[in-house]
Design an enzyme around this catalytic site. Sequence first.
Site, mmCIF file in Angstrom:
data_model
loop_
_atom_site.group_PDB
_atom_site.id
_atom_site.type_symbol
_atom_site.label_atom_id
_atom_site.label_comp_id
_atom_site.label_asym_id
_atom_site.label_seq_id
_atom_site.Cartn_x
_atom_site.Cartn_y
_atom_site.Cartn_z
ATOM 1 N N ARG A 217 91.057 10.977 58.708
ATOM 2 C CA ARG A 217 91.387 10.106 57.568
ATOM 3 C C ARG A 217 91.629 8.668 58.018
ATOM 4 N NH1 ARG A 217 94.960 14.631 54.155
ATOM 5 N NH2 ARG A 217 93.098 15.654 53.308
ATOM 6 N N TYR B 111 85.151 11.349 50.531
ATOM 7 C CA TYR B 111 85.251 12.399 51.555
ATOM 8 C C TYR B 111 86.527 12.300 52.389
ATOM 9 C CZ TYR B 111 82.426 9.316 54.839
ATOM 10 O OH TYR B 111 81.913 8.321 55.616
ATOM 11 N N GLU B 112 86.792 13.362 53.128
ATOM 12 C CA GLU B 112 88.059 13.555 53.848
ATOM 13 C C GLU B 112 89.264 13.534 52.914
ATOM 14 O OE1 GLU B 112 88.237 14.714 56.653
ATOM 15 O OE2 GLU B 112 86.184 14.370 57.314
ATOM 16 N N GLY B 113 89.072 14.055 51.719
ATOM 17 C CA GLY B 113 90.133 14.077 50.717
ATOM 18 C C GLY B 113 89.998 12.873 49.811
ATOM 19 N N GLN C 296 94.777 11.839 48.144
ATOM 20 C CA GLN C 296 95.653 11.102 49.053
ATOM 21 C C GLN C 296 96.919 10.642 48.326
ATOM 22 O OE1 GLN C 296 94.822 10.992 52.305
ATOM 23 N NE2 GLN C 296 92.985 12.108 51.681
#
Length: 596
Positions: A293, A437-439, A444
Amino acid sequence: MSYQAPLRDMRFVLHELFDVSAHCELLGNGLDRELIDGVLEEAARYTGEVIAPLNRNSDEEGVTLVNGQVTTPKGFREAYQQYVDNGWASMTGPTEYGGQGFPQMVAASFHEMLMAASLSFRVYSGLTEGAVLALYKHGSEELKNAYLEKMVSGVWTGTMCLTEPQAGTDLALLRTRAEPQADGSYAVTGSKIFISGGEQDLSENIVHLVLARLPDAPAGVKGISLLLVPKFIASADGTPGVKNTLSCGAIEHKMGIKGAATCVMNFDGATGWLIGSANQGLACMFTMMNDARFQVGLQGLGVAERSFQGALSYARERLQSRALTGPAAPEKAADPIIVHPDVRRMLLTQKTLVEGSRMLSAYTARQLDLEHGHPDADARKAASKRVALLIPIVKSFFTDMGQEVASLGVQIYGGHGFIREWGMEQLMRDSRITQIYEGTNGIQALDFIRRKLLGDGAAELGKLQDELSELCSAQAQRRELSELVAPLQVRLQEWRALTAEVLAASNRDPQEIGAYSVDFLQYSSYVLLAGLWLQAAARAQDALDAGAGEAEFYQAKLHSALFYTRRILPRVSSHREALLGGADCLMALPEAHFAF
């Protein structure tokens, strides 16, 4: 469109703002200012001369898939070989497996350069570092000895295989299964989607870290395990051995990062080995999640920097109309558009968001280093708490910022910005995925409220707010900084009140968590950047007072800090008003009434 690494600003942040040399001395890694600057200069040459020229063609050419083999864009293989040969891949790797052990605080500057030069190119190497971290911390000695050295060197790359068609954010829905075998390995079966670099022609082997369920696993996320599943099973001599029963079934045709292969990966009873304990896959995966992240945040920063550079260059050259006060360049047919206030507004918005985010990236990288390398256990624990608080901000704010700055770059170019050949619209398309992406950034924000605020009753955020208050108090008597200190003090007081309101409302009604989350994270981000701009302005004023030279550079810092405080920081007022609007206006409308 060319790219030149912003070395002077990077040196200001590393040396003058955060004293990276003292940081390295504390960590005991032997790096000094001369070596760090030398590394950054070579990094600037490599990214500017080797990687950046590949960016536009990679977007035009894309990747191809033929008979299960992906071909990357022209020039990527040669550039990646340089990346490996020159030691860039091993920069942050553990020294016992051939890595150089560089701190994140230094490496983050290089990684920003890579993101700016070509986001597609960086995608192939980015997840390898996180995979190395997960394997290093949780893998068996046998697995580490077989795979880590080649992964650290970059000769072999790594991926993260989480997402499935029915399981994105909600990994409890994951279906990929891992059947235990007599020899201690597992047969992994299932399909994964959106796998960055899942297949490519850059490295001689690809090591997939795959989330799967064992036969007796409990339901939900508590029943997920992490397995190492290589494309080629490592031979005893360290070379790629037998081809595993996995394949790339398709590549996605995407809005942006077209030079990066985003793959559908099929595992057909592929041989894999457990990393960590059974059913503890998420705990292992979260080891690399902060790194991943953080890296995605740097993607937003890198794209934003390149957009700003392109916009600034164009604004200095493009002639349109005359300045409102009369001709600024009477010898020319018209004035360059940088004389116009609205263009200045856009350029300064780009500049202050980019430079403010660069300060926060270095600060966060410093905490990541201290979390793992500080000699004192209590200090490591304190840094870990600060990292946990900051990562959602870095990932979401930087990527939102990157999209805004890229959009402003298109706007400054006008009609030419909308045309492919100028390169600005590519940056806007490339940056869009970073918010997903990556959450996703919404996830977040939820994480920021649920885990980071409610998890400790906002204790860590309170410490950060206290530190910013102390910074204001330390600079309050300096006349040159008064226009920066006073507004920040007002916002800090407001931030504390909002924090209390968020905690109280979240405890009253869980729906309020989702209603507050995005606006509260944005509010927190803007105020945090204001604190960093005050710190930067204080250092700049110190340098001017000392007659250190480079007066124009330091005066520009003061002007930029003032612009941020007057024109960007007031955005928090709208976030505050929206936040206080509560959840009822979001949830009261029946679903059927959204459309008729």
